[in-house]
Structure formats: structure tokens, C-alpha cells
Scaffold this active site. Sequence first.
Site, PDB file in Angstrom:
ATOM      1  CG  ASN A   9      59.922   1.290  49.529  1.00 45.73           C
ATOM      2  OD1 ASN A   9      60.791   0.455  49.275  1.00 45.73           O
ATOM      3  ND2 ASN A   9      60.095   2.241  50.429  1.00 45.73           N
ATOM      4  NE  ARG A  91      64.521   2.541  49.165  1.00 46.71           N
ATOM      5  CZ  ARG A  91      64.853   1.809  50.223  1.00 46.71           C
ATOM      6  NH1 ARG A  91      64.010   0.917  50.703  1.00 46.71           N
ATOM      7  NH2 ARG A  91      66.027   1.952  50.793  1.00 46.71           N
ATOM      8  CG  HIS A 179      69.244   4.984  53.810  1.00 48.07           C
ATOM      9  ND1 HIS A 179      70.191   4.538  54.718  1.00 48.07           N
ATOM     10  CD2 HIS A 179      68.312   3.991  53.736  1.00 48.07           C
ATOM     11  CE1 HIS A 179      69.842   3.345  55.174  1.00 48.07           C
ATOM     12  NE2 HIS A 179      68.699   2.980  54.583  1.00 48.07           N
ATOM     13  NE  ARG A 239      71.688  -4.148  55.208  1.00 47.25           N
ATOM     14  CZ  ARG A 239      71.012  -3.115  54.710  1.00 47.25           C
ATOM     15  NH1 ARG A 239      71.633  -2.243  53.939  1.00 47.25           N
ATOM     16  NH2 ARG A 239      69.729  -2.954  54.984  1.00 47.25           N
ATOM     17  CD  GLU A 377      62.790   5.761  52.320  1.00 44.49           C
ATOM     18  OE1 GLU A 377      63.991   5.483  52.227  1.00 44.49           O
ATOM     19  OE2 GLU A 377      61.933   5.010  52.831  1.00 44.49           O
TER      20      GLU A 377
END
Length: 411
Positions: A9, A91, A179, A239, A377
Site C-alpha cells: 500500500n 492498493r 476508500h 485537501r 484494507e
Amino acid sequence: MPNQIAVVNAGSSSIKFAVFNTDEEQTLLFRGQIEKIGVGPKLTAEDAAGESLLENEWAANELDHRSATKVILQTSIALLGGEAVEGIGHRVVHGGTQFTGPTAITRDVVTSLKALSPLAPLHQPHNLSPIEAIMSEAPHIPQVACFDTAFHQVQPHLAQAFALPRELTETGIRRYGFHGLSYEFVSGRLAEVAPEIADKKIVIAHLGNGASLCAIDGGRSVATTMGFTAVEGLVMGTRCGSIDPGVLIYLMDEKKMDARALENLIYKKSGLLGVSGFSSDMRELRQSSDARAKEAIDLFIYRIVREIGSLAAALGGLDALVFTGGIGQKDKLTRREVVAGCAWLGAAIDEDANGVGQGRIDSSASSLPIWVLPTDEERVIARHTAALLGKAPVSEAEPLRVEVPGPPVHG
């Protein structure tokens, strides 16, 4: 030993990794990361119980993403006693319209994924760097890409559409959502711990440096706050979240900002950092007495509460709220403030349970069940990779039933 699957990842300055057995329990063998790539790279690895296995450090210019990937390969083989992994899952943030599920990686696939980099400039290039490094260093090891966008592919058309001319929509300009690997894991985990509500109307709040919400009905994504890119929606670490496109046109016309300057502004200089003026880290903002820090937090909470209302409307009601991600799991004040803003939905928090921050945290007065569930994840990626490569046991087709250790924080 059973077959082993590695998971990678990669982010902008770190690469997380984990190795799992492909037995029915999907046993975690070890996990780790190389962080501060380009600044002061540091490797750490720990076993499933969280005990340290090794640490190492390098000078700033000694490791880039490619050489860091080589170190991870060598480290994993050493920790496995010389055994090589059977496959590596990655990922990848953006799969576009072409990649709607786990995909075996070829050079043509990498070329197609590179073309999506403008849609996820903070993530996609770094996701692909380890893939290319492994293709070069260990081409015999099969690799699989798992996409953050895939979970949302089942959303109804209206939830994905922009009101743009059809010829633009047909080129792939639409809402994708992100996500997804986290939402897949958490919704599956909820089915284990609360099967009575797992198939109902749920909002999951993945709150971290990157933050989004997802409305789920019957285990399927219905709507989400991120869109064409991972900059839309909530206020995030750096962001800005949703912004009137007219602001960007104004900045182009009046401030003479070009596309790259705007990209830098909305991805790297805004959000909690932009509003506070000094930090994107919620922990630092919570400790600060600066009024700007309070305003940044207040705006972060306001946008979450407002978007929960929007998703409840998209669902036609709300049966449960779940917090996950680094902030969602670890910041009790964020959970308290979000739940207070959702009082109109019948939400009320149990302060003692919220202080613990695990499992169910709603009070007896709450008509809305509220949960804190860690995401993982890497485990989802390992499961998909094993299944695609034919390395999973037959029972792997059944829902995952495991006790999950606390994961690293994800953005």
C-alpha cells in the site's frame, strides 16, 4: 507453510506492507512500513501481536519508492525464512471505468492505470511505482491490483452522474468514489458484529488525512462524498473538499493561477492546513489554543454533519453510523461533535464508551446505533489477491470471520 500473499500500500512518502497466510483464518504473519521516503527513510516491521521484528534507517537520498520496494521484498523473504510469496496485491486508488474488480497486472494494465494518474495525482503514481519495481526485480511473482473505486461501481447512475453534456459523460467524467477497500472491510466487519443491522441503511465515516463518507444499503454502496477525484467532499488534511468551480475560474482569471497551481492549492495547501495556517494534523489542532485551529476543526465537523444528512436523504433513512480511519478511530472529540450534530437523527453518545473508542458507543437514549470499527484494507487486498490467483481455500468464498488486530492509520 501455507501459501503466503504480500500486500503493498504505497503513498506519497511511505510504503506499507503486510504478509498473510492463505489459510482459512487468513493469518497475518507480519506487517510494516518504510516511511519518510526522500526525507529520512525508516523501516519498521512487527508481528501479528505488534511486537517489533526489525528497524532500519537510511540517509535522505538513499531510498526512493523503487529501491524501497526492493528492500521490502528482501525483508519479507528474510522474515519468511527464505520463502518467496506466492503473489503480491496492491492498493490502487483509481480504476476508472475499465477496472471494476481485482485485476491481474500486466504491462498493458499498468499503461492503462498510468493514464488515470491525472484523476488521482497524489496517489496513482505512487501506487504504480512499486508495481513497476517488482516487475523489474521479481517478474516471476504475479501481482494483483485492487481498486478503491471498485466498491462504488454498483451505485445507481444518478448518484454517479454530473449534469454535463453527454459527450463528456461518455468519456468517463463521472463520480467514482474512493476508500472502497476500507468500506468493503468495515461493512463486512459490521455484518459479523451486528448482523441485525448490517443489511440496513448505514453511513460509514472514514475519517483520516483523507476523509469521506459512504452510504450503504444492504451491503452495497449507494452514494459517497468523493467524486471524480479524491479531492471532492469533506474537508481533509490538505485537501479542500467540495468547492464551487467558479472559485477556480476566478483564481485563473484574477490571480493568474494555471492548472498546476490550482492542483497544488486544492490538494496540498488547503483543508485543515489551509484554514489553520499551520497544521494538517488533527492531534496538533486539538492541542492548539489558536482560534484558527478551532475554526479548521469546526469546519471539518460541519461538513461531516452536513454530508451525513445528505447521505441519509439518499438512503431514505438511517439505521446506523460507523466511524473508522485514523481520526474516526482515535479522536473521541470528533466522534462526540459529529454525533451531537446528528441529534436530529436520534443519535446520542455514551461518553464512557466513546472514551474507550471500540465497538458500540451510542447511549441508551440513542435511537441510532453508533459503532467504532477499525479498518484493514490490507486484509481485503490479501483476500482478493489469493482468490484471483487461486491460492485461497475453498471456504474463502464465504464471508471473512476473523478477529482483526488494530491496523495502521490510513489516509
